[in-house]
Motif scaffolding. Structure first.
Motif, PDB file in Angstrom:
ATOM      1  N   VAL A  45       0.862  -1.193   0.000  1.00 42.56           N
ATOM      2  CA  VAL A  45       0.000   0.000   0.000  1.00 42.56           C
ATOM      3  C   VAL A  45       0.895   1.237   0.000  1.00 42.56           C
ATOM      4  N   THR A  46       0.804   2.023  -1.063  1.00 44.71           N
ATOM      5  CA  THR A  46       1.703   3.159  -1.220  1.00 44.71           C
ATOM      6  C   THR A  46       0.956   4.458  -1.498  1.00 44.71           C
ATOM      7  N   ASN A  47       1.484   5.551  -0.959  1.00 47.73           N
ATOM      8  CA  ASN A  47       0.939   6.881  -1.238  1.00 47.73           C
ATOM      9  C   ASN A  47       1.366   7.411  -2.599  1.00 47.73           C
ATOM     10  N   ASN A  48       2.279   6.742  -3.253  1.00 48.92           N
ATOM     11  CA  ASN A  48       2.798   7.195  -4.540  1.00 48.92           C
ATOM     12  C   ASN A  48       1.700   7.127  -5.608  1.00 48.92           C
ATOM     13  N   SER A  49       1.370   8.279  -6.170  1.00 45.89           N
ATOM     14  CA  SER A  49       0.348   8.322  -7.231  1.00 45.89           C
ATOM     15  C   SER A  49       0.956   8.446  -8.608  1.00 45.89           C
ATOM     16  N   GLN A  98     -10.525  22.259 -17.769  1.00 44.05           N
ATOM     17  CA  GLN A  98     -11.031  23.494 -17.180  1.00 44.05           C
ATOM     18  C   GLN A  98     -12.414  23.249 -16.608  1.00 44.05           C
ATOM     19  N   GLU A  99     -12.911  24.208 -15.841  1.00 40.08           N
ATOM     20  CA  GLU A  99     -14.251  24.065 -15.279  1.00 40.08           C
ATOM     21  C   GLU A  99     -15.279  24.061 -16.413  1.00 40.08           C
ATOM     22  N   PRO A 100     -16.469  23.460 -16.194  1.00 38.41           N
ATOM     23  CA  PRO A 100     -16.889  22.795 -14.956  1.00 38.41           C
ATOM     24  C   PRO A 100     -16.316  21.377 -14.838  1.00 38.41           C
ATOM     25  N   ALA A 101     -16.138  20.958 -13.588  1.00 37.90           N
ATOM     26  CA  ALA A 101     -15.685  19.602 -13.288  1.00 37.90           C
ATOM     27  C   ALA A 101     -16.356  19.160 -12.004  1.00 37.90           C
ATOM     28  N   ASP A 102     -16.637  17.859 -11.917  1.00 33.37           N
ATOM     29  CA  ASP A 102     -17.224  17.339 -10.681  1.00 33.37           C
ATOM     30  C   ASP A 102     -16.202  17.352  -9.550  1.00 33.37           C
ATOM     31  N   ALA A 103     -14.932  17.112  -9.906  1.00 29.38           N
ATOM     32  CA  ALA A 103     -13.887  17.033  -8.879  1.00 29.38           C
ATOM     33  C   ALA A 103     -12.554  17.492  -9.437  1.00 29.38           C
ATOM     34  N   VAL A 104     -11.761  18.072  -8.557  1.00 32.38           N
ATOM     35  CA  VAL A 104     -10.356  18.347  -8.836  1.00 32.38           C
ATOM     36  C   VAL A 104      -9.549  17.349  -8.027  1.00 32.38           C
ATOM     37  N   VAL A 105      -8.717  16.571  -8.700  1.00 36.28           N
ATOM     38  CA  VAL A 105      -7.888  15.570  -8.037  1.00 36.28           C
ATOM     39  C   VAL A 105      -6.435  15.997  -8.151  1.00 36.28           C
ATOM     40  N   VAL A 106      -5.767  16.110  -7.012  1.00 34.81           N
ATOM     41  CA  VAL A 106      -4.395  16.595  -6.978  1.00 34.81           C
ATOM     42  C   VAL A 106      -3.457  15.494  -6.493  1.00 34.81           C
ATOM     43  N   GLY A 107      -2.493  15.161  -7.335  1.00 37.89           N
ATOM     44  CA  GLY A 107      -1.400  14.281  -6.966  1.00 37.89           C
ATOM     45  C   GLY A 107      -0.085  14.992  -7.222  1.00 37.89           C
ATOM     46  N   LEU A 108       1.011  14.301  -7.021  1.00 37.29           N
ATOM     47  CA  LEU A 108       2.307  14.899  -7.307  1.00 37.29           C
ATOM     48  C   LEU A 108       2.452  15.125  -8.815  1.00 37.29           C
ATOM     49  N   ASN A 168       6.701  16.454   1.434  1.00 30.83           N
ATOM     50  CA  ASN A 168       8.037  16.403   0.837  1.00 30.83           C
ATOM     51  C   ASN A 168       8.334  15.029   0.253  1.00 30.83           C
ATOM     52  N   LEU A 169       9.230  15.029  -0.716  1.00 28.48           N
ATOM     53  CA  LEU A 169       9.635  13.803  -1.398  1.00 28.48           C
ATOM     54  C   LEU A 169      11.154  13.687  -1.323  1.00 28.48           C
ATOM     55  N   PRO A 170      11.674  12.579  -0.789  1.00 24.82           N
ATOM     56  CA  PRO A 170      13.135  12.425  -0.745  1.00 24.82           C
ATOM     57  C   PRO A 170      13.715  12.345  -2.152  1.00 24.82           C
ATOM     58  N   SER A 171      14.825  13.015  -2.366  1.00 33.38           N
ATOM     59  CA  SER A 171      15.508  12.959  -3.651  1.00 33.38           C
ATOM     60  C   SER A 171      17.002  13.080  -3.413  1.00 33.38           C
ATOM     61  N   GLU A 172      17.766  12.897  -4.479  1.00 36.80           N
ATOM     62  CA  GLU A 172      19.214  13.043  -4.357  1.00 36.80           C
ATOM     63  C   GLU A 172      19.612  14.470  -3.993  1.00 36.80           C
ATOM     64  N   ARG A 173      18.722  15.424  -4.260  1.00 37.74           N
ATOM     65  CA  ARG A 173      18.979  16.829  -3.946  1.00 37.74           C
ATOM     66  C   ARG A 173      18.564  17.184  -2.525  1.00 37.74           C
ATOM     67  N   GLY A 174      17.782  16.283  -1.897  1.00 35.30           N
ATOM     68  CA  GLY A 174      17.239  16.561  -0.571  1.00 35.30           C
ATOM     69  C   GLY A 174      15.730  16.389  -0.590  1.00 35.30           C
ATOM     70  N   MET A 175      15.041  16.971   0.388  1.00 36.16           N
ATOM     71  CA  MET A 175      13.587  16.848   0.506  1.00 36.16           C
ATOM     72  C   MET A 175      12.906  17.920  -0.335  1.00 36.16           C
ATOM     73  N   ILE A 176      12.361  17.509  -1.478  1.00 27.87           N
ATOM     74  CA  ILE A 176      11.719  18.443  -2.397  1.00 27.87           C
ATOM     75  C   ILE A 176      10.205  18.436  -2.197  1.00 27.87           C
ATOM     76  N   PRO A 177       9.479  19.459  -2.712  1.00 32.99           N
ATOM     77  CA  PRO A 177       8.024  19.527  -2.504  1.00 32.99           C
ATOM     78  C   PRO A 177       7.295  18.332  -3.100  1.00 32.99           C
ATOM     79  N   SER A 178       6.267  17.870  -2.403  1.00 36.13           N
ATOM     80  CA  SER A 178       5.459  16.760  -2.880  1.00 36.13           C
ATOM     81  C   SER A 178       3.990  17.169  -2.945  1.00 36.13           C
ATOM     82  N   THR A 179       3.115  16.192  -2.995  1.00 32.99           N
ATOM     83  CA  THR A 179       1.689  16.441  -3.220  1.00 32.99           C
ATOM     84  C   THR A 179       1.092  17.428  -2.223  1.00 32.99           C
ATOM     85  N   GLY A 180       1.409  17.244  -0.952  1.00 31.04           N
ATOM     86  CA  GLY A 180       0.826  18.100   0.073  1.00 31.04           C
ATOM     87  C   GLY A 180       1.168  19.563  -0.107  1.00 31.04           C
ATOM     88  N   ALA A 181       2.346  19.837  -0.621  1.00 37.94           N
ATOM     89  CA  ALA A 181       2.754  21.223  -0.855  1.00 37.94           C
ATOM     90  C   ALA A 181       1.929  21.849  -1.975  1.00 37.94           C
TER      91      ALA A 181
END
Length: 255
Positions: free
Chosen positions: A42-46, A111-121, A151-164
């Motif tokens: 079970v993974t949060n990765n989308s 673009q609108e109209p839409a029933d839902a906006v779904v946000v992933g990384l 945040n998302l771990p990367s070789e550069r460090g912790m970069i922005p992820s879905t929550g951001a």
């Protein structure tokens, strides 16, 4: 010690650490298979499809996995949208989320109209994506986020992820999103339904108290925290609700 018929298992930090193998994890899965005990990753990765996740486990970590043994936040989002009778979706995300939505017949709009906006990384995000999502939500679309990871771990460090990304849209709309991924109960309930699992005979295994273990607690199932990744004994000791079990390594766990 209780014996379980279904294991729900986290990936990064539990089965591997980035590109690094965890030998005890591979042995743990082999022990489950030998005992005939079912497991579902079970993974949060989308961003990736179940087939891609399974291929990574098999090819790079020696953990032989079929796509049907992987449950992503994209699939849990699809389950939520189906239950909510959503038809049209404005999506921010990558191909893993897009594939899940298209395979299940959702009408993807730009673009609108839409029933839902779904946000992933979405690592190719531009300002116009935020603008369109904001306008659709302000026009009445449901606001749904695949996972809350900031945040998302990367070789550069912790970069922005879905929550951001979601936080920017929430600020612009003043609408609180429905969050699907761990530690939400939604992904756990959807995963157990997908696996036909009995909650009383199911255990959640992970390395992160704040996501994996809280997800299990919210779903009212037993939990196993392994100290192979993010959480530490010192930090976990301060939590008001403790994991059902803790181990230093999955090699220490008796099925």
């Amino acid at each position: 010690m209780k014996h379980y018929q279904q294991y729900l298992i986290d990936l990064d930090g539990t089965m591997y650490r980035g590109k690094e193998r965890i030998p005890a994890a591979k042995q743990f899965i082999e022990r489950l298979n030998a005992a005939g005990i079912k497991h579902l990753f079970v993974t949060n990765n989308s961003t990736k499809t179940p087939a891609e996740v399974a291929e990574n486990l098999t090819r790079h970590h020696g953990i032989v996995t079929e796509p049907g043994q992987v449950y992503t936040s994209s699939l849990a989002t699809v389950a939520y949208l189906q239950a909510a009778n959503v038809q049209s979706v404005l999506m921010i995300g990558e191909h893993g989320l897009q594939a899940a939505l298209q395979e299940h017949g959702f009408n993807l709009v730009t673009q609108e109209p839409a029933d839902a906006v779904v946000v992933g990384l979405d690592r190719n995000l531009v300002y116009e994506d935020l603008a369109r999502a904001t306008l659709a939500i302000r026009a009445g679309a449901k606001f749904i986020v695949t996972n809350p990871d900031t945040n998302l771990p990367s070789e550069r460090g912790m970069i922005p992820s879905t929550g951001a990304i979601a936080a920017a849209i929430q600020t612009a709309t003043q609408v609180e999103p429905v969050v699907i991924g761990k530690p939400s109960k939604l992904i756990m309930d959807a995963a157990m339904q997908y696996a036909h699992a009995n909650p009383k005979q199911t255990i959640m295994v992970g390395d992160n108290y704040q996501t994996d273990i809280l997800a299990g607690i919210h779903a009212d199932i037993d939990t196993l925290l392994v100290y192979s990744g993010l959480s530490t004994p010192k930090a976990v000791a301060k939590e008001p609700i403790q994991p059902t079990y803790t181990v230093d390594s999955l090699a220490d766990w008796t099925l």
